[in-house]
Design a protein around this motif. Structure first.
Motif, mmCIF file in Angstrom:
data_model
loop_
_atom_site.group_PDB
_atom_site.id
_atom_site.type_symbol
_atom_site.label_atom_id
_atom_site.label_comp_id
_atom_site.label_asym_id
_atom_site.label_seq_id
_atom_site.Cartn_x
_atom_site.Cartn_y
_atom_site.Cartn_z
ATOM 1 N N CYS A 16 41.012 95.734 78.272
ATOM 2 C CA CYS A 16 39.660 95.381 77.840
ATOM 3 C C CYS A 16 38.606 96.224 78.542
ATOM 4 N N VAL A 17 38.919 97.503 78.772
ATOM 5 C CA VAL A 17 37.964 98.376 79.445
ATOM 6 C C VAL A 17 36.775 98.657 78.530
ATOM 7 N N GLY A 18 35.618 98.800 79.135
ATOM 8 C CA GLY A 18 34.405 99.066 78.379
ATOM 9 C C GLY A 18 34.208 100.547 78.135
ATOM 10 N N ASP A 19 35.191 101.179 77.531
ATOM 11 C CA ASP A 19 35.163 102.616 77.318
ATOM 12 C C ASP A 19 35.478 102.909 75.855
ATOM 13 N N GLY A 20 34.461 103.301 75.100
ATOM 14 C CA GLY A 20 34.651 103.549 73.683
ATOM 15 C C GLY A 20 35.501 104.753 73.361
ATOM 16 N N LEU A 21 35.823 105.575 74.374
ATOM 17 C CA LEU A 21 36.639 106.767 74.154
ATOM 18 C C LEU A 21 38.044 106.642 74.728
ATOM 19 N N ALA A 22 38.422 105.479 75.197
ATOM 20 C CA ALA A 22 39.723 105.311 75.847
ATOM 21 C C ALA A 22 40.882 105.646 74.919
ATOM 22 N N TYR A 23 40.714 105.421 73.615
ATOM 23 C CA TYR A 23 41.769 105.690 72.629
ATOM 24 C C TYR A 23 41.253 106.679 71.575
ATOM 25 N N LYS A 24 40.435 107.609 72.024
ATOM 26 C CA LYS A 24 39.684 108.487 71.136
ATOM 27 C C LYS A 24 40.561 109.196 70.115
ATOM 28 N N HIS A 77 54.696 101.250 77.594
ATOM 29 C CA HIS A 77 53.567 100.430 77.154
ATOM 30 C C HIS A 77 52.505 101.260 76.432
ATOM 31 N N GLY A 78 52.388 102.537 76.780
ATOM 32 C CA GLY A 78 51.376 103.388 76.183
ATOM 33 C C GLY A 78 51.786 104.046 74.887
ATOM 34 N N GLY A 79 53.020 103.841 74.436
ATOM 35 C CA GLY A 79 53.449 104.372 73.156
ATOM 36 C C GLY A 79 53.135 105.844 72.990
ATOM 37 N N THR A 80 52.552 106.210 71.847
ATOM 38 C CA THR A 80 52.177 107.605 71.604
ATOM 39 C C THR A 80 50.656 107.775 71.613
ATOM 40 N N PHE A 81 49.939 106.862 72.250
ATOM 41 C CA PHE A 81 48.481 106.962 72.282
ATOM 42 C C PHE A 81 48.004 108.288 72.865
ATOM 43 N N ASN A 82 48.750 108.836 73.816
ATOM 44 C CA ASN A 82 48.344 110.079 74.461
ATOM 45 C C ASN A 82 48.896 111.320 73.781
ATOM 46 N N SER A 83 49.678 111.151 72.734
ATOM 47 C CA SER A 83 50.217 112.295 72.011
ATOM 48 C C SER A 83 49.126 112.930 71.156
ATOM 49 N N PRO A 84 49.300 114.187 70.753
ATOM 50 C CA PRO A 84 48.300 114.816 69.883
ATOM 51 C C PRO A 84 48.027 113.968 68.649
ATOM 52 N N ASN A 85 46.767 113.715 68.375
ATOM 53 C CA ASN A 85 46.352 112.900 67.232
ATOM 54 C C ASN A 85 46.966 111.499 67.240
ATOM 55 N N GLY A 86 47.293 110.994 68.422
ATOM 56 C CA GLY A 86 47.818 109.637 68.514
ATOM 57 C C GLY A 86 49.271 109.482 68.142
#
Length: 298
Positions: A84-92, A239-248
């Motif tokens: 619940c971080v207040g960061d609108g770009l966390a999953y950009k 837990h982070g799945g592929t969120f950090n992969s190119p284009n998600g």
């Protein structure tokens, strides 16, 4: 500040959401330069997407196509961040990719620094008003001439990761929400699943060391027989799945398809979940009641 530092410590401390912090938690590197970077078209879908802050909805970040298609309506997603971080770009990158398929996303958290409020600490957007305010706002904007003219606020789903997944399930009884998509989370209490009446998707990595897997295992048999439900486990991901992969990564592709299946009845997206598409993409799948989702004829 690097990716591993922002949510890594936060995920480890989130009330009972995470028992351990995986190395691939979805966070972003070098936050300060990103804050000042101009939004640009992104994603591999048919409508390159952008992000921005709308002054009429403080504390949120909007993701949508740069040039919304005029011949189709945009469904709406609420998005809650991990921890619940207040960061609108966390999953950009993940959200830009999803939006590029023709979706408007309202993410909890902001981009521009706010005096007296830090942008990223955990639990800063845990209040459910972040979701309910988003609904009221888009209902007031959708259909008006301008950038939101083709948005359909009736086609609305709740989604999020980890703490945001908890927020997603908290919206289970809100009649305005037509779909749920929870990443790395299910229900804090298994019996909550009995109250889920709309299509629900659970997305999790097989190596997720948080409480997500036992939660899903407990919630799955409690779902009503009439509730369309899909459970995808992706091998060798945490837990982070592929969120950090190119284009998600593949999770973003599957997520967009889930949106179009459940909110727009797209037949090709439906086949992805009802047929072999998801398994061919690598998901280990359980599903039930998916025929209960209305699908348009080809």
């Amino acid at each position: 500040m690097v990716r591993a530092n922002i949510l890594a410590g936060a995920l480890a401390g989130l009330f009972p959401l995470c028992l351990a912090t995986p190395a691939n938690s979805p966070v972003q590197d070098n936050l300060l330069p990103r804050q000042g970077a101009p939004p640009s078209g992104s994603g591999t879908g048919g409508y390159p997407a952008t992000y921005f802050e709308d002054p009429t909805l403080p504390l949120h970040t909007i993701y949508m196509p740069l040039q919304p298609p005029s011949n189709t309506t945009l469904p709406v997603l609420l998005w809650g961040n991990g921890n619940c971080v207040g960061d609108g770009l966390a999953y950009k990158d993940f959200l830009l990719q999803t939006a590029s398929h023709g979706i408007l996303i309202i993410a909890n958290g902001w981009v521009t620094p706010i005096p007296g409020r830090e942008k990223s600490p955990r639990d800063t957007t845990k209040d459910m008003a972040y979701f309910t305010d988003s609904i009221a706002w888009i209902q007031g904007q959708a259909g008006k001439p301008g950038k939101y003219e083709t948005v359909d606020a009736e086609l609305l789903g709740a989604s999020g990761h980890s703490c945001g997944g908890l927020q997603t399930i908290e919206m289970r009884s809100d009649k305005r929400v037509k779909m749920l998509a929870s990443f790395g989370y299910a229900t804090r209490e298994s019996v909550w699943a009995r109250e889920i009446k709309v299509p629900v998707g659970f997305f999790v990595g097989s190596l997720d060391t948080s409480i997500a897997m036992p939660q899903i295992q407990g919630a799955w048999p409690e779902l009503p027989a009439t509730t369309p439900a899909w459970w995808g486990t992706f091998p060798n991901l945490g837990h982070g799945g592929t969120f950090n992969s190119p284009n998600g990564g593949v999770w973003a592709i599957s997520f967009a398809k889930w949106v179009f299946f459940t909110l727009k009845g797209d037949p090709q997206a439906a086949e992805y979940f009802k047929g072999k598409g998801a398994t061919n993409h690598g998901w280990e799948v359980k599903a039930k009641g998916l025929d209960g989702v209305p699908v348009k004829e080809l």
